[in-house]
Design a protein around this motif. Structure first.
Motif, short mmCIF file in Angstrom:
data_model
loop_
_atom_site.label_atom_id
_atom_site.label_comp_id
_atom_site.label_asym_id
_atom_site.label_seq_id
_atom_site.Cartn_x
_atom_site.Cartn_y
_atom_site.Cartn_z
N LEU A 188 2.73 -1.89 -27.36
CA LEU A 188 3.35 -0.72 -28.00
C LEU A 188 3.54 0.39 -26.96
O LEU A 188 2.94 0.36 -25.89
N ASP A 189 4.38 1.36 -27.32
CA ASP A 189 4.58 2.52 -26.44
C ASP A 189 3.74 3.67 -26.99
O ASP A 189 3.92 4.06 -28.14
N LYS A 190 2.86 4.18 -26.14
CA LYS A 190 1.99 5.28 -26.58
C LYS A 190 2.26 6.52 -25.74
O LYS A 190 2.36 6.41 -24.52
N THR A 191 2.36 7.65 -26.41
CA THR A 191 2.41 8.92 -25.67
C THR A 191 1.22 9.73 -26.10
O THR A 191 1.02 9.96 -27.30
N ARG A 192 0.40 10.13 -25.11
CA ARG A 192 -0.77 10.95 -25.44
C ARG A 192 -0.45 12.40 -25.15
O ARG A 192 -0.01 12.75 -24.06
N THR A 193 -0.70 13.26 -26.16
CA THR A 193 -0.45 14.68 -25.94
C THR A 193 -1.76 15.49 -25.95
O THR A 193 -1.76 16.68 -25.73
N GLY A 194 -2.88 14.83 -26.21
CA GLY A 194 -4.18 15.51 -26.21
C GLY A 194 -5.26 14.47 -26.42
O GLY A 194 -4.97 13.30 -26.66
N ASP A 195 -6.54 14.91 -26.36
CA ASP A 195 -7.65 13.96 -26.51
C ASP A 195 -7.55 13.18 -27.82
O ASP A 195 -7.85 11.98 -27.87
N THR A 196 -7.17 13.87 -28.89
CA THR A 196 -7.09 13.18 -30.19
C THR A 196 -5.68 13.26 -30.76
O THR A 196 -5.48 13.37 -31.96
N SER A 197 -4.72 13.21 -29.89
CA SER A 197 -3.34 13.29 -30.36
C SER A 197 -2.46 12.32 -29.58
O SER A 197 -2.24 12.50 -28.37
N VAL A 198 -2.03 11.26 -30.26
CA VAL A 198 -1.12 10.30 -29.62
C VAL A 198 -0.02 9.93 -30.60
O VAL A 198 -0.18 10.07 -31.81
N SER A 199 1.13 9.50 -30.06
CA SER A 199 2.15 8.94 -30.94
C SER A 199 2.51 7.55 -30.44
O SER A 199 2.45 7.28 -29.23
N ILE A 200 2.82 6.68 -31.39
CA ILE A 200 3.06 5.27 -31.07
C ILE A 200 4.45 4.90 -31.53
O ILE A 200 4.90 5.31 -32.62
N SER A 201 5.14 4.11 -30.73
CA SER A 201 6.44 3.57 -31.15
C SER A 201 6.60 2.20 -30.51
O SER A 201 5.77 1.78 -29.68
N SER A 202 7.66 1.50 -30.91
CA SER A 202 7.93 0.19 -30.31
C SER A 202 9.35 -0.21 -30.62
O SER A 202 9.90 0.13 -31.67
N ALA A 203 9.93 -0.97 -29.69
CA ALA A 203 11.28 -1.50 -29.94
C ALA A 203 11.18 -2.88 -30.57
O ALA A 203 12.19 -3.51 -30.86
N GLU A 204 9.92 -3.36 -30.78
CA GLU A 204 9.75 -4.75 -31.23
C GLU A 204 9.08 -4.84 -32.60
O GLU A 204 8.21 -5.69 -32.81
N THR A 205 9.48 -3.98 -33.52
CA THR A 205 8.78 -3.93 -34.82
C THR A 205 8.88 -5.26 -35.59
O THR A 205 7.97 -5.62 -36.33
N GLY A 206 9.99 -5.98 -35.41
CA GLY A 206 10.17 -7.24 -36.14
C GLY A 206 9.07 -8.24 -35.83
O GLY A 206 8.69 -9.05 -36.68
N ALA A 207 8.53 -8.18 -34.63
CA ALA A 207 7.53 -9.17 -34.19
C ALA A 207 6.23 -9.08 -34.96
O ALA A 207 5.47 -10.04 -35.00
N VAL A 208 5.95 -7.92 -35.58
CA VAL A 208 4.65 -7.76 -36.24
C VAL A 208 4.75 -7.90 -37.77
O VAL A 208 3.72 -7.96 -38.45
N ARG A 209 5.96 -7.95 -38.29
CA ARG A 209 6.15 -8.01 -39.75
C ARG A 209 5.46 -9.26 -40.33
O ARG A 209 5.66 -10.37 -39.82
N HIS A 210 4.63 -9.06 -41.37
CA HIS A 210 3.91 -10.15 -42.07
C HIS A 210 2.97 -10.93 -41.15
O HIS A 210 2.62 -12.07 -41.45
N LYS A 211 2.56 -10.31 -40.04
CA LYS A 211 1.67 -11.01 -39.10
C LYS A 211 0.23 -10.49 -39.21
O LYS A 211 0.00 -9.36 -39.65
#
Ligand code: R5P
Length: 295
Positions: A188-211
């Motif tokens: 996954l792609d993670k961006t950390r903006t602080g000790d307890t603050s991150v955002s997650i995204s991905s271009a491959e969401t289909g790969a995890v569906r129903h898995k």
């Protein structure tokens, strides 16, 4: 001889049994002013000191006193087994005036011990710890085969698994575990903006569906990475989520948040004592130490 620092009796005695070596316990008395009196009950020509270095600040002082006391009463070779090695993240000064903790702590430990054995140190830009511990032997053990055993068992039970690394730093372990367990993986792609603050995204969401997701990470500290990754994966319609990690540094509150975020189970190695420990590293350590003792 194996010498356990305070709080390490149980993992040190497992290791001592596996190596058929005597075990002693190093005691630490804390004076009212906060200083330590460290006492080693005995020594040997080679002493293996067991101390995982989570919550490290006090432990480091006590460790330096213990190494010195062991040498004073006869040890010629003092080896540190630190399943979790502290201060390895800060490998450069990000802002002017910051200490480069990895270098400072590395040089300190190298001056106290003849050899250091650790498991999966948390490194970012440093490729090899030989650069940091240039004056001593450093052995880095991989926990990936141990994590892969859990992944393989999960796949045997559920049959629809995928390995997910929550960020690019985890890709090394995610890929190694995926290869060893013969499963696909994504990062996954993670961006950390602080000790307890991150955002997650991905271009491959289909790969995890129903898995059935097996999240792999080396260190879990605040739990924010796993919590946000789980929330994201649930939004992508993952069927189930479990986490398999090397070093569990998080507390009870973070554990509750992880479960609330949809993580069904967390498995960790016992590199750091934690309620989620289910993977034993003693055999890994024993194998390396046997080579040392037989050389
Ligand atoms: C990042 O470099 C690591 O792989 C871990 O994801 C991170 O250190 C975990 O920290 P936390 O649990 O505080 O998000």
């Amino acid at each position: 001889m194996i010498a356990a620092m305070p709080g390490e009796r149980s993992p040190a005695s497992t290791l001592a049994e596996q190596l058929n070596l005597p075990l002693c316990e190093i005691s630490v008395h804390t004076f009212p002013d906060g200083e330590s009196l460290v006492r080693v009950p005995q020594s040997a020509s080679t002493v293996i000191v067991y101390s995982s270095l989570n919550q490290p600040n006090d432990k480091l002082i006590n460790l330096s006193l213990a190494a010195s006391a062991l040498r004073d009463i006869g040890a010629q070779r003092v080896i540190l087994v630190a399943p979790y090695l502290c201060y390895m993240r800060q490998d450069k000064a990000f802002n002017e005036g910051e200490a480069v903790s990895q270098r400072v702590i590395g040089e300190m430990l190298a001056s106290w011990f003849d050899r250091i054995i650790t498991v999966e140190p948390h490194l970012h830009r440093t490729q090899c710890l030989d650069e940091v511990f240039s004056d001593t032997d450093i052995t880095v053990l991989s926990a990936a085969p141990l994590l892969a055993e859990i992944a393989t068992r999960t796949q045997q039970k559920q049959g629809n698994s995928i390995i997910v690394g929550p960020d690019k730093e985890a890709s090394r372990w995610a890929e190694a575990v995926a290869t060893a367990s013969n499963l696909p993986f994504i990062i996954l792609d993670k961006t950390r903006t602080g000790d307890t603050s991150v955002s997650i995204s991905s271009a491959e969401t289909g790969a995890v569906r129903h898995k059935d997701i097996i999240l792999i990470d080396d260190v879990v500290s605040t739990g924010t990475t796993l919590i946000c990754a789980a929330q994201y994966l649930k939004d992508c319609n993952a069927k189930s989520i479990k986490a398999v990690v090397v070093h569990a540094l998080f507390g009870e509150a973070e554990y509750t948040q992880m479960r609330n975020a949809g993580i069904k189970a967390v498995h960790s190695t016992d590199s750091v004592r934690h309620p989620t420990n289910s993977i034993k590293i003693a055999p890994l350590l024993a194998k390396t130490l046997l080579q040392e003792l037989n050389s």
